[in-house]
Motif scaffolding. Structure first.
Motif, PDB file in Angstrom:
ATOM      1  N   GLU A   1       0.510  -0.939   0.008  1.00  0.00           N
ATOM      2  CA  GLU A   1       0.313  -0.270   0.264  1.00  0.00           C
ATOM      3  C   GLU A   1       0.848   0.720   0.128  1.00  0.00           C
ATOM      4  N   SER A   2       0.822   2.063  -0.849  1.00  0.00           N
ATOM      5  CA  SER A   2       1.140   3.812  -0.678  1.00  0.00           C
ATOM      6  C   SER A   2      -0.312   3.987  -0.485  1.00  0.00           C
ATOM      7  N   GLU A   3       0.713   5.623  -0.565  1.00  0.00           N
ATOM      8  CA  GLU A   3      -0.570   6.256  -0.973  1.00  0.00           C
ATOM      9  C   GLU A   3      -1.735   6.702  -1.703  1.00  0.00           C
ATOM     10  N   TYR A   4      -1.048   6.296  -2.804  1.00  0.00           N
ATOM     11  CA  TYR A   4      -2.196   5.901  -3.910  1.00  0.00           C
ATOM     12  C   TYR A   4      -2.708   5.705  -4.293  1.00  0.00           C
ATOM     13  N   GLY A   5      -2.875   3.895  -3.532  1.00  0.00           N
ATOM     14  CA  GLY A   5      -2.832   2.583  -3.867  1.00  0.00           C
ATOM     15  C   GLY A   5      -2.412   0.975  -3.497  1.00  0.00           C
ATOM     16  N   PHE A   6      -2.422   0.084  -3.965  1.00  0.00           N
ATOM     17  CA  PHE A   6      -1.976  -1.155  -3.677  1.00  0.00           C
ATOM     18  C   PHE A   6      -1.444  -1.449  -5.153  1.00  0.00           C
ATOM     19  N   HIS A   7      -0.385  -1.596  -4.390  1.00  0.00           N
ATOM     20  CA  HIS A   7       1.005  -2.559  -5.727  1.00  0.00           C
ATOM     21  C   HIS A   7       1.390  -4.381  -5.596  1.00  0.00           C
ATOM     22  N   ILE A   8       1.345  -4.233  -6.762  1.00  0.00           N
ATOM     23  CA  ILE A   8       2.833  -5.702  -7.137  1.00  0.00           C
ATOM     24  C   ILE A   8       3.685  -5.461  -7.780  1.00  0.00           C
ATOM     25  N   ILE A   9       4.609  -6.280  -6.938  1.00  0.00           N
ATOM     26  CA  ILE A   9       5.884  -5.940  -8.092  1.00  0.00           C
ATOM     27  C   ILE A   9       6.229  -7.416  -7.929  1.00  0.00           C
ATOM     28  N   GLN A  10       6.709  -7.910  -9.465  1.00  0.00           N
ATOM     29  CA  GLN A  10       7.697  -8.344 -10.362  1.00  0.00           C
ATOM     30  C   GLN A  10       8.463  -8.074 -10.368  1.00  0.00           C
ATOM     31  N   LEU A  11       9.126  -8.665  -9.958  1.00  0.00           N
ATOM     32  CA  LEU A  11      11.256  -8.607 -10.545  1.00  0.00           C
ATOM     33  C   LEU A  11      11.952  -9.516 -11.374  1.00  0.00           C
ATOM     34  N   GLU A  12      11.482  -8.370 -12.296  1.00  0.00           N
ATOM     35  CA  GLU A  12      12.177  -9.395 -13.581  1.00  0.00           C
ATOM     36  C   GLU A  12      13.604  -9.299 -13.883  1.00  0.00           C
ATOM     37  N   GLU A  13      14.995  -8.365 -13.527  1.00  0.00           N
ATOM     38  CA  GLU A  13      15.785  -8.413 -13.955  1.00  0.00           C
ATOM     39  C   GLU A  13      17.178  -7.522 -12.651  1.00  0.00           C
ATOM     40  N   HIS A  14      18.375  -8.099 -12.265  1.00  0.00           N
ATOM     41  CA  HIS A  14      18.837  -7.778 -10.787  1.00  0.00           C
ATOM     42  C   HIS A  14      20.687  -7.195 -11.961  1.00  0.00           C
ATOM     43  N   ARG A  15      20.946  -6.301 -11.891  1.00  0.00           N
ATOM     44  CA  ARG A  15      22.326  -5.901 -12.952  1.00  0.00           C
ATOM     45  C   ARG A  15      23.034  -5.273 -11.896  1.00  0.00           C
ATOM     46  N   GLU A  16      24.185  -6.332 -11.961  1.00  0.00           N
ATOM     47  CA  GLU A  16      25.801  -5.300 -10.138  1.00  0.00           C
ATOM     48  C   GLU A  16      25.975  -3.664 -10.954  1.00  0.00           C
ATOM     49  N   ALA A  17      26.324  -3.355 -10.455  1.00  0.00           N
ATOM     50  CA  ALA A  17      27.207  -1.843 -10.818  1.00  0.00           C
ATOM     51  C   ALA A  17      28.081  -2.560 -11.457  1.00  0.00           C
ATOM     52  N   ALA A  18      28.355  -1.513 -12.586  1.00  0.00           N
ATOM     53  CA  ALA A  18      29.656  -1.648 -13.369  1.00  0.00           C
ATOM     54  C   ALA A  18      30.370  -0.591 -13.742  1.00  0.00           C
ATOM     55  N   PRO A  19      31.034  -0.285 -14.392  1.00  0.00           N
ATOM     56  CA  PRO A  19      32.036   0.868 -14.497  1.00  0.00           C
ATOM     57  C   PRO A  19      32.073   0.512 -15.837  1.00  0.00           C
ATOM     58  N   ALA A  20      31.672   2.470 -16.092  1.00  0.00           N
ATOM     59  CA  ALA A  20      31.338   2.141 -17.977  1.00  0.00           C
ATOM     60  C   ALA A  20      33.033   2.381 -18.140  1.00  0.00           C
ATOM     61  N   SER A  21      32.419   2.166 -19.622  1.00  0.00           N
ATOM     62  CA  SER A  21      33.477   1.820 -20.517  1.00  0.00           C
ATOM     63  C   SER A  21      33.649   3.145 -22.161  1.00  0.00           C
ATOM     64  N   PHE A  22      34.499   2.929 -22.496  1.00  0.00           N
ATOM     65  CA  PHE A  22      34.574   4.763 -23.778  1.00  0.00           C
ATOM     66  C   PHE A  22      33.798   3.555 -24.823  1.00  0.00           C
ATOM     67  N   GLU A  23      33.860   2.234 -24.661  1.00  0.00           N
ATOM     68  CA  GLU A  23      33.868   2.003 -26.472  1.00  0.00           C
ATOM     69  C   GLU A  23      31.916   2.330 -26.309  1.00  0.00           C
ATOM     70  N   GLU A  24      31.611   1.529 -24.889  1.00  0.00           N
ATOM     71  CA  GLU A  24      29.936   1.698 -24.397  1.00  0.00           C
ATOM     72  C   GLU A  24      28.983   3.195 -24.858  1.00  0.00           C
ATOM     73  N   HIS A  25      30.011   3.950 -24.845  1.00  0.00           N
ATOM     74  CA  HIS A  25      29.168   5.107 -24.785  1.00  0.00           C
ATOM     75  C   HIS A  25      29.859   6.013 -25.418  1.00  0.00           C
ATOM     76  N   ARG A  26      30.785   5.553 -26.591  1.00  0.00           N
ATOM     77  CA  ARG A  26      31.731   6.067 -27.413  1.00  0.00           C
ATOM     78  C   ARG A  26      30.226   7.202 -28.380  1.00  0.00           C
ATOM     79  N   ASP A  27      29.590   6.440 -28.902  1.00  0.00           N
ATOM     80  CA  ASP A  27      28.298   7.491 -29.971  1.00  0.00           C
ATOM     81  C   ASP A  27      27.819   7.981 -29.754  1.00  0.00           C
TER      82      ASP A  27
END
Length: 288
Positions: free
Chosen positions: A205-231
């Motif tokens: 319950e929140s101040e707005y209503g009721f929620h049901i959450i399903q976890l899809e995926e969990h990612r660990e922290a990772a340092p940025a790579s130049f190649e990933e962000h180059r474009d």
């Protein structure tokens, strides 16, 4: 005082002349941009949006724009680039520029630990008004029904479509982009981070209503790579290079333009004063 006023008037005049010349040149340049170039830029933009965890159609809907609006904006960007490069040369950043930019922003680009969730939300009311106890009970019954169907193995998307209140930030089937700790309200955030992939929360319950959450995926922290962000870095630096050179391009356009201004004393049109040379930052300097 008079000299200062004259300088302000000169600067205002120069801005207006530069804007008029640039706009006129763009009107001639835009129709010449091939559709294939616009399509390529649109595809690149879609990939960058997807990499940020969003869908381009959702982003456009939130901005109140259509794909055609975006295409026109990209065509305009390409026309500006073509016009600047025609007069100032290639504006693509060098590898050294990109490496330097990456070093400056790497800490901001490091990916924190993140999760991706789906959510079913049953609002207390449809109009945001203060709910009565009866409305809260009705919403709870609807949320309980959704929870039972999910626990029985029914498809999450099907239950979402039939029972969830629409959520503007959610994608298809109630899916949310990856998010870090603390980006949801505390009760929901704590519950979401306690789940394992595929698990369901209890009805929350929140101040707005009721929620049901399903976890899809969990990612660990990772340092940025130049190649990933180059474009993305290249696109950002290209825009910076272009904007710096827009005033210089306007000056180049002025060299071949016939510009006249009204002489208030004689009532006749006379040649406008020559433009001042811009500095390296693109701002004109009055040499008088």
């Amino acid at each position: 005082m008079e000299e200062a006023q004259a300088e302000l008037e000169r600067q205002a005049r120069e801005r207006l002349i530069g804007q008029a010349l640039f706009t006129q040149a763009l009107e001639q340049k835009s129709p010449t941009i091939p559709d294939a170039e616009v399509d390529a830029r649109l595809s690149q933009f879609e990939q960058e949006v997807a990499a940020s965890g969003m869908q381009i159609d959702d982003m456009l809907e939130q901005a109140g724009k259509t794909r055609e609006d975006l295409r026109q904006e990209l065509r305009q960007d390409l026309a500006v680039q073509a016009l600047v490069e025609e007069h100032m040369g290639d504006q693509d950043p060098s590898e050294e520029e990109l490496r330097q930019l990456f070093d400056q922003v790497a800490d901001q680009l490091n990916r924190p630990e993140q999760i991706q969730t789906r959510q079913i939300f049953v609002a207390f009311t449809d109009d945001g008004t203060t709910p009565t106890e009866e409305r809260k009970q009705t919403a709870r019954q609807r949320a309980d029904e959704a929870f039972k169907r999910l626990k029985a193995g029914e498809d999450f998307v099907k239950v979402f479509d039939e029972l969830s209140t629409p959520m503007p930030a959610a994608g298809e089937g109630g899916e949310f982009p990856f998010h870090a700790r603390g980006e949801l309200p505390p009760p929901l955030d704590d519950a979401a981070w306690a789940l394992k992939p595929g698990e369901l929360s209890e009805v929350l319950e929140s101040e707005y209503g009721f929620h049901i959450i399903q976890l899809e995926e969990h990612r660990e922290a990772a340092p940025a790579s130049f190649e990933e962000h180059r474009d993305a870095l290249a696109r950002h630096q290209l825009q910076q290079n272009i904007m710096i050179n827009v005033p210089l391009t306007a000056l180049e356009l002025r060299k071949t333009a016939k510009i006249e201004m009204l002489d208030e004393t004689t009532g006749e049109f006379v040649p406008a004063p020559a433009a001042a040379e811009p500095t390296a930052e693109g701002e004109p300097v009055n040499e008088n």
